[in-house]
Design a protein around this motif. Structure first.
Motif, PDB file in Angstrom:
ATOM      1  N   PRO A 179       0.828  -1.209   0.000  1.00 46.71           N
ATOM      2  CA  PRO A 179       0.000   0.000   0.000  1.00 46.71           C
ATOM      3  C   PRO A 179       0.862   1.259   0.000  1.00 46.71           C
ATOM      4  O   PRO A 179       2.034   1.228   0.376  1.00 46.71           O
ATOM      5  N   VAL A 180       0.276   2.339  -0.419  1.00 46.92           N
ATOM      6  CA  VAL A 180       0.948   3.643  -0.392  1.00 46.92           C
ATOM      7  C   VAL A 180       0.361   4.439   0.775  1.00 46.92           C
ATOM      8  O   VAL A 180      -0.724   5.006   0.674  1.00 46.92           O
ATOM      9  N   LYS A 181       1.084   4.469   1.889  1.00 46.05           N
ATOM     10  CA  LYS A 181       0.615   5.225   3.042  1.00 46.05           C
ATOM     11  C   LYS A 181       0.913   6.714   2.828  1.00 46.05           C
ATOM     12  O   LYS A 181       1.980   7.082   2.349  1.00 46.05           O
ATOM     13  N   GLU A 182      -0.029   7.540   3.207  1.00 43.79           N
ATOM     14  CA  GLU A 182       0.096   8.975   2.957  1.00 43.79           C
ATOM     15  C   GLU A 182       1.353   9.562   3.595  1.00 43.79           C
ATOM     16  O   GLU A 182       2.065  10.358   2.984  1.00 43.79           O
ATOM     17  N   GLU A 183       1.673   9.149   4.818  1.00 41.34           N
ATOM     18  CA  GLU A 183       2.836   9.708   5.502  1.00 41.34           C
ATOM     19  C   GLU A 183       4.131   9.359   4.782  1.00 41.34           C
ATOM     20  O   GLU A 183       5.070  10.178   4.731  1.00 41.34           O
ATOM     21  N   PHE A 184       4.194   8.166   4.174  1.00 39.09           N
ATOM     22  CA  PHE A 184       5.390   7.775   3.443  1.00 39.09           C
ATOM     23  C   PHE A 184       5.462   8.484   2.089  1.00 39.09           C
ATOM     24  O   PHE A 184       6.547   8.810   1.602  1.00 39.09           O
ATOM     25  N   ALA A 185       4.306   8.716   1.469  1.00 38.85           N
ATOM     26  CA  ALA A 185       4.279   9.459   0.209  1.00 38.85           C
ATOM     27  C   ALA A 185       4.747  10.897   0.430  1.00 38.85           C
ATOM     28  O   ALA A 185       5.505  11.457  -0.378  1.00 38.85           O
TER      29      ALA A 185
END
Length: 245
Positions: A179-185
């Motif tokens: 998944p693409v977590k917002e905090e990592f993006a």
């Protein structure tokens, strides 16, 4: 098996080699039975062919696995390794992969007119998730991205972010299905922006990992960055961080 009617009321049954089997009344002999022998012989041949094909398949599989093992041993690895890959029990489920992802740019450290590439941000966010998702430090999570960018600038590695991340036998913590977590993006976009500023000639952009560090290994909790693969001389986090850990 064949039938011989030369003895009148009785017929002699013989096998395919002419050997005597028994005598039966002629009325019971409808047609020659030699075809049964040929059927058994053809079945035996078919079984031998199947066994030979199975042996060839097994040999081919062993050869392919041997080649793969040799390639894995010869190519430099980075990342935490399959045995060391941290498991993030607090992150979202894989269903998030199919949901639209809003990539938010950082509020500081931006470059005028520059917008990070969405595909690069997504891949880097997935890499952070797999390689540093449970690392309790934003600085150390950002270092994973800087490690990728250091490779982009290093002639030993590919020239683009996506090629570096997706190169075989490199980052074992990367999976395109993550998944693409917002905090990592957001973090990935921030590092990309600082990297772009540095390439444009700006100094002190907030780099947290020196340019010569292109490798890291994990112990299941933290990553240790080095200048050479499996070196014991690890980076000591001597650069000032722009993040609040």
């Amino acid at each position: 098996m064949t039938a011989d009617r030369a003895r009148g009321a009785l017929a002699v049954l013989q096998d395919a080699d002419g050997k005597f089997l028994c005598e039966v009344p002629c009325g019971y002999i409808v047609e020659p039975t030699a075809s049964a022998y040929h059927i058994r012989r053809e079945r035996a041949r078919a079984q031998r062919r199947r066994r030979a094909m199975l042996r060839r398949r097994v040999a081919l599989t062993v050869a392919l696995l041997t080649v793969a093992a040799l390639l894995a041993a010869l190519m430099p690895w980075s990342g935490s390794g399959a045995a060391d890959k941290p498991k993030d029990t607090t992150a979202g489920t894989l269903e998030e992969v199919h949901q639209p992802t809003a990539v938010l740019l950082p509020s500081s450290g931006t470059v005028a007119g520059y917008v990070p590439n969405a595909a690069e941000v997504e891949a880097l966010a997935k890499l952070i998730y797999g390689e540093a998702g449970i690392v309790p430090s934003t600085t150390e999570q950002a270092a994973v991205v800087w490690c990728v960018l250091n490779r982009v600038d290093d002639p030993r590695f590919p020239d683009t972010v996506l090629e570096v991340i997706e190169a075989p036998y490199q980052f074992s913590g990367y999976d395109p299905e993550y998944p693409v977590k917002e905090e990592f993006a957001i973090l990935a976009a921030d590092v990309l922006t600082r990297y772009r500023a540095e390439r444009d000639g700006e100094e002190n952009v907030g780099r947290v990992l020196p340019a010569e560090y292109c490798f890291f290994t994990g112990d299941g909790r933290r990553n240790h960055f080095t200048t050479e693969w499996k070196s014991t001389d690890c980076f000591g986090w001597t650069l000032e961080s722009q993040y609040t850990d």
